[in-house]
Design an enzyme around this catalytic site. Structure first.
Site, PDB file in Angstrom:
ATOM      1  CG  ASP A   1      15.187   9.845 -15.397  1.00 29.90           C
ATOM      2  OD1 ASP A   1      16.213  10.260 -14.817  1.00 29.90           O
ATOM      3  OD2 ASP A   1      15.064   8.652 -15.769  1.00 29.90           O
TER       4      ASP A   1
HETATM    5  C1  BGC Z   1      18.219   7.587 -14.495  1.00 30.12           C
HETATM    6  C2  BGC Z   1      17.578   7.641 -13.123  1.00 30.12           C
HETATM    7  C3  BGC Z   1      18.552   8.236 -12.130  1.00 30.12           C
HETATM    8  C4  BGC Z   1      18.937   9.625 -12.597  1.00 30.12           C
HETATM    9  C5  BGC Z   1      19.902  10.331 -11.666  1.00 30.12           C
HETATM   10  C6  BGC Z   1      18.766   8.936 -14.890  1.00 30.12           C
HETATM   11  O1  BGC Z   1      19.519   8.846 -16.052  1.00 30.12           O
HETATM   12  O2  BGC Z   1      17.273   7.156 -15.439  1.00 30.12           O
HETATM   13  O3  BGC Z   1      17.193   6.355 -12.737  1.00 30.12           O
HETATM   14  O4  BGC Z   1      17.987   8.283 -10.851  1.00 30.12           O
HETATM   15  O5  BGC Z   1      19.545   9.509 -13.886  1.00 30.12           O
HETATM   16  O6  BGC Z   1      21.155   9.758 -11.724  1.00 30.12           O
END
Ligand code: BGC
Length: 734
Positions: A281
């Site tokens: 993530d």
């Molecule tokens: C979120 C993800 C997301 C990623 C990219 C993160 O903060 O938890 O679900 O895909 O950001 O935007």
């Protein structure tokens, strides 16, 4: 990554996204590959073997090319999107152009001016449909839009189980049951990848709350985890075969999810034999050692303290502290995904059929609406002459959930409220109402009625107007979003008082809820019907009017238990709520695998509506179930469903395991949505997944010998006839 910052003044000209993905080349010639290669493993091995070390390590790190004020080092010329990983043009390896997410193609900060997309309803609405075919079509729809816009990775597939009805991201996910979430998520992923777009499944694992999400340590018995959240991922991966798994921010039993060898190396890659790659993530990586613990790729690397998978990785390779084979393995996993899905194909450049895609969003919204209560007042009678709609911004449109999944929807400009204020919820609150007016849709559907609107700011005015109408429909909304949990399950801003006052003034009051979670209903006995519309997406106003007027017969079923209050909750207070951002906090999941309705010992008074509940305008009956098979991995339960009413409608018969070896328990083991005309009946056969009859012990699934009792029902507590079978003990691979 969700950035609350508003970007006035920071807007950039968008790059033409479609130019971002290079044409795939094979042996030097550019080819537009129209289908995945037959043997992606061989292809991946062949391409990886030709790479230089710099090319290899270059594939293991991605950035977030969004010029938010707090994100450094964004190269010019890339599309503004969640993630970007360079390709290797020399070998025809495309860059990974990554976009959020499950509800449609997002446009972070609206920095790609004018780039709108079809906005599906919340994941919870999709889950409420219990319709895996619909999930697959919805996935294919957003996959095709991704492809047409030049993205070859969708950061979709959120299957985290609902363990807290205050979790700000529950709306993105698929409810509390591993079979339902895994099956619906798996089919959505399959749909996305059918379009040559890679999907993730996320957030691996036990990302159960947003409060302190970067520092929360999820503590759970490892075997119970296998039987619950991990099982949702396992089923989702088996069905959808996502090319990538996104690990989470939180820790699991003390180790960060993205550097968690027990979860990534042991469970995912060893026990499940997962062949894809693990991406982090955004901002979830703390060291280059995460590579050895199973992480293959650092995403959004500017958000971490260091670009770990760049300099430190190269150094480790050079000095031998990082085995070369591990790096090659990580690269091959990514390449395999690209070739297995066909993500190296040139972007389609096909025009997007917005009208056709809007139909998918409309169908999903209709199927996801759950009729919770109805004393017969719905569908709205044609003869109602004056109907007053109250509150919820319903003259304008419908609410959507916030965060990285927020879509900039097709259609007229949205209304956006920024209540502001201190703390995370003050900063983050960006409440987007899509321009799909329930009031206008009701007026179109009921041309003979006079439909008024009271905005609900003045309770007294709304009640006085309500007293003069034949019927009242009150809309209540509750905004929820990423990075933030609601501190309670109450409706905010005095809406309970508004509903109570209106219901007192007019006993023909119906409530429509647009929320991302269950809410308390102190007024439930005073109203005649309650419709749960979740966040219904860009066609939500039409879908709500269709259900209220009976044009669409409601068929949604609750994908989570609806509590009356939180007195019985395993965590009455959200751990870490109100503490400074990034405070380390333990979140103890003492309920283990007994998530939601599976906690059969829970106080029935604590449940307002059970998991699986949902009413219809017609009536269905179920025959006595029959069972076939000799062991836990060979069972089919059949039931005949009949529509006994006078309208077409969809039923969702559910099969629960209710007793095993003389002990009560409750697990959903089968469900199927079936559409029936009046008087029509159909026999459906549901194959039972043996893992749902088993316990996970000593790295194996084992079901004890004994009598297994199954019940068919309309919800986790609305159980009807049972059938039983004696099964031998069996063990199965993890
Ligand atoms: C979120 C993800 C997301 C990623 C990219 C993160 O903060 O938890 O679900 O895909 O950001 O935007």
């Amino acid at each position: 990554m969700y950035r609350p910052l508003l970007l006035a003044g920071a807007a950039l000209a968008s790059s033409p996204v479609a130019s971002g993905i290079a044409g795939a080349q094979d042996g030097g010639a550019t080819v537009a590959r129209m289908r995945p290669v037959a043997d992606p493993d061989r292809m991946a091995a062949r391409i990886e073997a030709q790479m230089t070390d710099a090319e290899r390590t270059g594939m293991l790190i991605g950035i977030m090319p969004i010029p938010f004020p707090d994100v450094p080092d964004v190269p010019a010329g890339l599309p503004v999107t969640a993630g970007w990983v360079n390709g290797v043009p020399r070998l025809g390896v495309p860059p990974l152009a990554e976009t959020d997410a499950s509800l449609g193609v997002t446009n972070p900060g609206q920095l790609r001016p004018g780039d709108t997309a079809t906005a599906l309803p919340a994941g919870l609405a999709l889950a409420s449909s219990f319709d895996s075919d619909l999930a697959e079509r919805a996935g294919a729809m957003i996959g095709s839009e991704s492809r047409a816009k030049g993205f070859n990775v969708l950061l979709a597939g959120g299957v985290n189980l609902t363990r807290d009805p205050r979790n700000g991201r529950n709306f993105e996910y698929l409810g509390e049951d591993p079979l339902l979430a895994g099956r619906m998520g798996g089919h959505a992923i399959r749909g996305i990848q059918s379009q040559g777009v890679i999907s993730t499944i996320k957030h691996f694992v036990l990302n159960g709350q947003e409060t302190q999400r970067y520092t929360a340590n999820s503590i759970i018995d490892p075997d119970a985890l296998r039987e619950s959240d991990l099982l949702a991922f396992q089923i989702g991966i088996e069905i959808g075969r996502p090319a990538s798994v996104m690990c989470a921010y939180n820790l699991v039993n003390g180790a960060p999810s993205c550097g968690n060898a027990a979860m990534l190396n042991d469970v995912l890659k060893r026990d499940w034999g997962y062949k894809g790659w693990v991406m982090s993530d955004w901002g979830a990586v703390d060291g280059v050692d995460f590579l050895m613990k199973g992480l293959d790729q650092q995403s959004g690397a500017q958000l971490d303290k260091q670009r770990w998978f760049d300099g430190p990785l190269k150094q480790g390779l050079a000095n031998g502290s990082i085995p070369r084979e591990r790096v090659s393995d990580a690269v091959r996993r990514i390449l395999r995904g690209i070739y297995a899905v066909g993500a190296d194909r040139q972007p389609g450049n096909a025009p997007i059929d917005k009208a056709a895609n809007a139909q998918v969003a409309l169908e999903a919204a209709r199927a996801g609406i759950v009729l919770l209560k109805n004393d017969g007042v719905l569908p709205l009678a044609e003869q109602a002459r004056t109907i007053l709609v109250v509150g919820g911004n319903a003259l304008f449109g419908v609410l959507s959930g916030g965060g990285s999944s927020q879509v900039t929807a097709n259609g007229d400009a949205p209304q956006v409220l920024h209540p502001g204020g201190e703390g995370l919820d003050g900063q983050l609150s960006r409440q987007v109402y899509f321009a799909s007016s329930p009031v206008k849709a009701l007026r179109a559907a009921l041309p003979k009625a006079t439909i008024g609107f009271a905005n609900g700011y003045s309770v007294g005015t709304a009640a006085a107007m309500a007293a003069k109408a034949d019927m009242v429909v009150v809309f209540a909304t509750k905004w929820e979003g990423e990075l933030y949990d609601s501190g309670s399950i109450d409706l905010p801003q005095g809406q309970d008082a508004l509903i109570a006052a209106v219901a007192k003034a007019n006993r023909n009051t119906v409530v429509v809820l647009e929320t991302g979670n269950p809410v308390a209903m102190p007024w439930l006995d005073e109203v005649r019907a309650v419709v749960q519309a979740w966040y219904p997406g860009q066609e939500g106003g039409t879908a709500i009017a269709d259900v209220l007027t009976g044009r669409s017969n409601p068929s949604g079923r609750l994908p989570m238990t609806w509590p009356r209050s939180l007195v019985d909750d395993p965590r009455p207070q959200i751990p870490g709520l109100g503490l400074p951002f990034r405070t380390p906090v333990d979140v103890r999941y003492t309920e283990g695998a007994a998530v939601g309705y599976r906690r059969i010992d829970r106080d029935p008074n604590a449940v307002l509506f059970p998991f699986g509940h949902g009413l219809s305008y017609t009536r269905f009956s179920h025959s006595a179930p029959t069972i076939r098979g000799r062991n836990a991995y060979d069972l089919t339960v059949s039931v005949t469903v009949r529509n006994d009413g006078d309208r077409a409608g969809a039923d969702v018969p559910q099969v629960y395991l209710v007793e095993r070896g003389g002990r009560p328990l409750k697990r959903l083991v089968g469900f199927q949505r079936v559409v029936l005309q009046p008087g029509e009946s159909r026999t459906i056969a549901m194959t039972v997944d043996g893992r749902l009859l088993s316990d996970f012990r000593d790295r194996r699934w084992t079901n004890p010998a004994g009598r297994y009792v199954f019940a068919v029902g309309t919800s986790a507590t609305g159980l009807e006839q049972t059938v039983s079978v004696v099964l031998p003990q069996r063990t199965a691979a993890p």
